[in-house]
Each structure stands twice: as C-alpha cells, then as structure tokens.
Design an enzyme around this catalytic site. Structure first.
Site, PDB file in Angstrom:
ATOM      1  N   ARG A 235       0.778  -1.196   0.641  1.00 42.42           N
ATOM      2  CA  ARG A 235       0.042  -0.344   0.525  1.00 42.42           C
ATOM      3  C   ARG A 235       0.918   1.434   0.173  1.00 42.42           C
ATOM      4  O   ARG A 235       2.086   1.118   0.808  1.00 42.42           O
ATOM      5  CB  ARG A 235      -0.862  -0.107   1.164  1.00 42.42           C
ATOM      6  CG  ARG A 235      -1.814  -1.018   1.242  1.00 42.42           C
ATOM      7  CD  ARG A 235      -3.075  -0.527   0.069  1.00 42.42           C
ATOM      8  NE  ARG A 235      -3.686  -1.440   0.069  1.00 42.42           N
ATOM      9  CZ  ARG A 235      -4.726  -2.289  -0.849  1.00 42.42           C
ATOM     10  NH1 ARG A 235      -3.611  -2.880  -1.837  1.00 42.42           N
ATOM     11  NH2 ARG A 235      -5.513  -3.326  -0.462  1.00 42.42           N
TER      12      ARG A 235
ATOM     13  N   HIS B 107      -0.357   0.159  -9.919  1.00 43.70           N
ATOM     14  CA  HIS B 107      -1.303  -0.295  -8.929  1.00 43.70           C
ATOM     15  C   HIS B 107      -2.100  -2.407  -9.733  1.00 43.70           C
ATOM     16  O   HIS B 107      -2.862  -2.379  -9.856  1.00 43.70           O
ATOM     17  CB  HIS B 107      -2.154   0.179  -8.305  1.00 43.70           C
ATOM     18  CG  HIS B 107      -2.421  -0.140  -6.891  1.00 43.70           C
ATOM     19  ND1 HIS B 107      -3.593  -0.240  -5.978  1.00 43.70           N
ATOM     20  CD2 HIS B 107      -3.239  -2.198  -6.866  1.00 43.70           C
ATOM     21  CE1 HIS B 107      -3.356  -1.046  -5.245  1.00 43.70           C
ATOM     22  NE2 HIS B 107      -3.508  -2.140  -5.280  1.00 43.70           N
TER      23      HIS B 107
HETATM   24  P1  NDP Z   1      -1.739 -12.001   5.092  1.00 44.40           P
HETATM   25  O1  NDP Z   1      -2.732 -11.469   5.474  1.00 44.40           O
HETATM   26  O2  NDP Z   1      -1.715 -13.120   4.019  1.00 44.40           O
HETATM   27  O3  NDP Z   1      -0.351 -11.601   5.914  1.00 44.40           O
HETATM   28  C1  NDP Z   1       0.409 -10.567   5.868  1.00 44.40           C
HETATM   29  C2  NDP Z   1       1.623 -10.883   6.408  1.00 44.40           C
HETATM   30  O4  NDP Z   1       2.135  -9.177   7.207  1.00 44.40           O
HETATM   31  C3  NDP Z   1       1.833 -11.468   7.354  1.00 44.40           C
HETATM   32  O5  NDP Z   1       3.138 -12.068   7.682  1.00 44.40           O
HETATM   33  C4  NDP Z   1       1.786 -10.911   8.725  1.00 44.40           C
HETATM   34  O6  NDP Z   1       2.535 -11.304  10.224  1.00 44.40           O
HETATM   35  C5  NDP Z   1       2.979  -9.612   8.847  1.00 44.40           C
HETATM   36  N1  NDP Z   1       2.617  -8.480   9.592  1.00 44.40           N
HETATM   37  C6  NDP Z   1       1.303  -7.797  10.068  1.00 44.40           C
HETATM   38  N2  NDP Z   1       1.784  -6.819  10.130  1.00 44.40           N
HETATM   39  C7  NDP Z   1       2.752  -7.064  10.866  1.00 44.40           C
HETATM   40  C8  NDP Z   1       3.467  -6.049  11.590  1.00 44.40           C
HETATM   41  N3  NDP Z   1       3.508  -4.587  12.442  1.00 44.40           N
HETATM   42  N4  NDP Z   1       5.302  -6.620  11.646  1.00 44.40           N
HETATM   43  C9  NDP Z   1       5.597  -7.135  10.843  1.00 44.40           C
HETATM   44  N5  NDP Z   1       4.487  -8.083  10.177  1.00 44.40           N
HETATM   45  C10 NDP Z   1       3.146  -7.659  10.288  1.00 44.40           C
HETATM   46  O7  NDP Z   1      -1.269 -10.648   3.421  1.00 44.40           O
HETATM   47  P2  NDP Z   1      -1.127 -10.819   1.886  1.00 44.40           P
HETATM   48  O8  NDP Z   1      -0.155 -11.829   2.002  1.00 44.40           O
HETATM   49  O9  NDP Z   1      -1.946 -11.537   1.759  1.00 44.40           O
HETATM   50  O10 NDP Z   1      -1.118  -9.386   1.606  1.00 44.40           O
HETATM   51  C11 NDP Z   1      -1.111  -8.254   1.500  1.00 44.40           C
HETATM   52  C12 NDP Z   1      -0.801  -7.452   1.487  1.00 44.40           C
HETATM   53  O11 NDP Z   1      -0.454  -7.156   0.050  1.00 44.40           O
HETATM   54  C13 NDP Z   1      -2.255  -6.962   1.178  1.00 44.40           C
HETATM   55  O12 NDP Z   1      -2.712  -6.509   2.767  1.00 44.40           O
HETATM   56  C14 NDP Z   1      -2.282  -5.792   0.349  1.00 44.40           C
HETATM   57  O13 NDP Z   1      -2.265  -4.669   0.324  1.00 44.40           O
HETATM   58  C15 NDP Z   1      -1.508  -5.730  -0.531  1.00 44.40           C
HETATM   59  N6  NDP Z   1      -1.992  -5.973  -2.105  1.00 44.40           N
HETATM   60  C16 NDP Z   1      -1.182  -5.816  -2.915  1.00 44.40           C
HETATM   61  C17 NDP Z   1      -1.882  -5.612  -4.243  1.00 44.40           C
HETATM   62  C18 NDP Z   1      -1.183  -4.981  -5.507  1.00 44.40           C
HETATM   63  O14 NDP Z   1      -1.525  -5.648  -6.584  1.00 44.40           O
HETATM   64  N7  NDP Z   1      -0.386  -4.038  -5.846  1.00 44.40           N
HETATM   65  C19 NDP Z   1      -2.769  -7.121  -4.665  1.00 44.40           C
HETATM   66  C20 NDP Z   1      -3.564  -8.015  -3.775  1.00 44.40           C
HETATM   67  C21 NDP Z   1      -2.585  -7.476  -2.124  1.00 44.40           C
HETATM   68  P3  NDP Z   1       2.385 -12.746  10.563  1.00 44.40           P
HETATM   69  O15 NDP Z   1       2.160 -13.940   9.726  1.00 44.40           O
HETATM   70  O16 NDP Z   1       3.038 -12.915  11.741  1.00 44.40           O
HETATM   71  O17 NDP Z   1       0.495 -12.861  10.676  1.00 44.40           O
HETATM   72  C1  OXD Z   2      -5.525  -5.967  -3.047  1.00 45.20           C
HETATM   73  C2  OXD Z   2      -5.318  -4.982  -4.233  1.00 45.20           C
HETATM   74  O1  OXD Z   2      -5.188  -5.760  -2.182  1.00 45.20           O
HETATM   75  O2  OXD Z   2      -5.271  -5.130  -5.389  1.00 45.20           O
HETATM   76  O3  OXD Z   2      -5.845  -7.373  -3.764  1.00 45.20           O
HETATM   77  O4  OXD Z   2      -4.579  -3.760  -3.986  1.00 45.20           O
END
Ligand code: NDP
Ligand code: OXD
Length: 309
Positions: A224, A272
């Site tokens: 993000r 994006h």
């Molecule tokens: P998940 O919820 O599966 O994974 C999130 C990860 O981040 C986990 O490993 C979590 O730790 C870690 N995390 C969360 N908070 C913290 C913190 N404070 N400190 C350290 N680690 C932290 O999310 P996804 O992998 O599915 O997606 C990640 C992000 O990708 C989405 O939220 C979205 O914003 C972005 N995205 C962007 C897209 C694009 O086109 N640019 C498309 C799709 C998604 P833990 O494992 O310990 O819970």
């Molecule tokens: C998502 C994105 O969160 O597209 O899926 O960013």
C-alpha cells in the site's frame, strides 16, 4: 438474498455476471441503487463510504473485493459482529510473485542502468553478484509474501522475511517483531514490502527504516502507498543511499501527474497492477462463503479485526 456491490474501480457488470453464473438466485444490487436496505445480506466492497455498512439491518457478511482490507478497517463504524472476509486466490498470488520476481531481477541485474546505456549507445559491463550473494528481504510473510519468498529461493537468492509472529519457511531466514526488524534490515539489499496496511505498518518505510538498510539498497513496494513516507524515500534516493525503487501503490491513486516519482531516474512506477483480482475467481470465493454462512460452516479467509488484516 441480495448482495450489494460497491466499488468505483471494479466493473459492476463483470462482477454481477460472474456472481450470477455461480449463484443464479443471488440478486446483485449496485450502490447507490440499493433498493430495500433490509434485503441486503452481503456487501462486496472496495473503499465504501465510512458508516454506510451500518445502514443494512440484515447484513451478515462483508466481503472485501481485494486481498487487502485496510479500506474496510479505516471505517470506525462497521456493523459490530458482522464477519469480514478477503480475497485469497491462486492466480492473484501467482501474479504478485511474477511482479516481485521481475522487480527483484531488474534491480539485481541492473536493468535500469543498461537501459540508460542503450539510450546512450554505450557498451559497458558491470560486475553482478550471483543470486546466492544477493540478500533479499520480504516484509510480510503471509499468503503473498511467503509465495514470493519461495520463488526467490528457487531462483537461488539469499532470502529473509520479517513478520509479526515467527515463521519457519524452507530456505527463508525468519525475523519477527520489532526486535527482529533491525537485523533484518541490516542484511537486506533488496527490500520488498508485502505487509498489510494497519496502524502498526502505516509509514513504516520511513527515514529510520531506510537508514537501517545497507547503502545502495533497492526498495519494492507493492502493498500500500501509505507504507512509504514519500519525502523520506525521495530524500534517500536523491542522496544515493537508496539505489532504486519499484513502486506499484501510492498514497494518492492515480499518482498525480506532477508527483516526482513519475520522472525520478531511479524509480519505476506501475499503476497498482501487481496483482489484480479476477472477477470470476473472486465471485466463486464470495459464493462459497455465502454457502458456508447458510450452512453454519466456518468462513474462508476471515479477517481478524483485532489485528486489522
Ligand atoms: P496476509 O494477511 O496473508 O499476510 C500479512 C503478513 O504481514 C503476515 O506475515 C503478517 O505477520 C505480516 N504483518 C502484519 N502486520 C505486521 C507487523 N506489524 N509487523 C510485521 N509483520 C506484520 O496478507 P497478503 O499476503 O495476502 O497481502 C499483503 C498485502 O498485499 C495486502 O494487505 C494488500 O495491501 C497488498 N496487495 C497488493 C496488491 C497489488 O496489486 N499491489 C494485490 C493484493 C494485495 P503474521 O504472519 O505474523 O500474521
Ligand atoms: C488488493 C489490491 O488488496 O488489489 O487486492 O491491492
């Protein structure tokens, strides 16, 4: 049962068609043509107006149109107790890994430098380390970060990951929590931000974090825009401490035409598109969860509002 669709970026026609194909009896209403509010039992949303979801007395499920749910979590007036789900989809995961692998390889193999040399018809070699000598660090080892990590390991990179709770992924050196961040950054030459946006991660890629990376490191952000403090990243790029950045997400989208990222010689901008949600696979997941809800079964990919992702 009626489903309310709210998004200013996703096609309501495409989604309604995909939903009807999977569940013909589902009535799809597109905001603001909501009709009788009491009929709405499911809301499928992307950046809805805060407070809006409180207006549907029979709402039973809030489904995010994306993998990220920060667009929902910023609403302090969500209906209490209504479960929230998000998109987890194999094709989206594959697309994200492709994007990150491309960006990592492009920094690793100095694609930007060779493109500039070609423009100047300049024939000059630069030494490149082996992948095994290149230390990549992934912030966030969830669904997307873990897949990216594994693909980079398969390519031979020296990969580490940082997460909130400790992880044990084959071939990936794990760091966790605030205590793990410093050592993780110190060994990271290519940083990938794959975190969800939460109060704990908002602005995390700031001057302090960037200073913790070795000189010349690259930054890839496909999570993000709010993860990055833009003026801090620009200052680090301009000083040369950060050697390059690949950015797919921004605080304001579309990225304003006058934003310095567009023309910065060390920055790659994409709009994006790292991983787009496919309407049919998204619709299949939403319908699966509607059926689970009716059968009293656990929902897939439920969000924990306490942790915010
Ligand atoms: P998940 O919820 O599966 O994974 C999130 C990860 O981040 C986990 O490993 C979590 O730790 C870690 N995390 C969360 N908070 C913290 C913190 N404070 N400190 C350290 N680690 C932290 O999310 P996804 O992998 O599915 O997606 C990640 C992000 O990708 C989405 O939220 C979205 O914003 C972005 N995205 C962007 C897209 C694009 O086109 N640019 C498309 C799709 C998604 P833990 O494992 O310990 O819970
Ligand atoms: C998502 C994105 O969160 O597209 O899926 O960013």
């Amino acid at each position: 049962m009626a489903l309310l669709f709210f998004s200013k970026v996703d096609s309501p026609v495409e989604w309604a068609e995909a939903l009807r194909k999977t569940m013909p009896e589902l009535e799809v209403r597109v905001w603001p043509e909501v009709g009788e509010r009491g009929d709405i039992e499911v809301a499928l949303v992307w950046y809805h107006p805060p407070g809006e979801l409180l207006r549907y007395p029979n709402l039973q499920l809030i489904a995010s149109l994306g993998a990220g749910v920060d667009h929902l979590m910023r609403d302090t007036e969500l209906p209490p107790g209504v479960p929230i789900t998000r998109i987890v989809d194999e094709n989206l995961t594959l697309a994200m890994s492709e994007y990150v692998v491309l960006a990592v390889l492009s920094h690793h193999r100095q694609a930007r430098l060779y493109a500039a040399q070609q423009r100047a018809a300049e024939w000059r070699e630069h030494l490149a380390p082996l992948a095994s000598e290149r230390r990549v660090g992934i912030m966030g080892l969830g669904v997307l970060g873990a897949d990216v990590a594994q693909k980079l390991v398969a390519l031979g990179f020296d990969v580490a990951g940082w997460s909130r709770t400790a992880k044990d992924l084959a071939g990936v050196r794990g760091f966790a929590g605030s205590g793990g961040l410093g050592p993780f950054l110190a060994r990271t030459e290519i940083l990938v931000c794959m975190l969800p946006l939460t109060p704990a991660t908002d602005g995390i890629v700031n001057a302090t974090l960037l200073a913790g990376l070795p000189a010349g490191a690259a930054v890839i952000n496909c999570a993000r825009g709010r993860h990055v403090v833009d003026q801090d990243l620009l200052a680090a790029l301009n000083s040369g401490h950060i050697g390059g950045a690949t950015l797919d997400v921004f605080r304001t989208e579309p990225l304003p035409a006058e934003h310095p990222y567009w023309r910065h010689p060390s920055v790659t901008v994409t709009p994006h598109i790292a991983a787009l949600t496919n309407a049919q696979s998204g619709a299949n997941l939403v319908v699966d969860n509607i059926r689970r809800l009716r059968a009293g079964q656990p929902l897939l990919y439920r969000v924990d509002p306490e942790v915010g992702y």
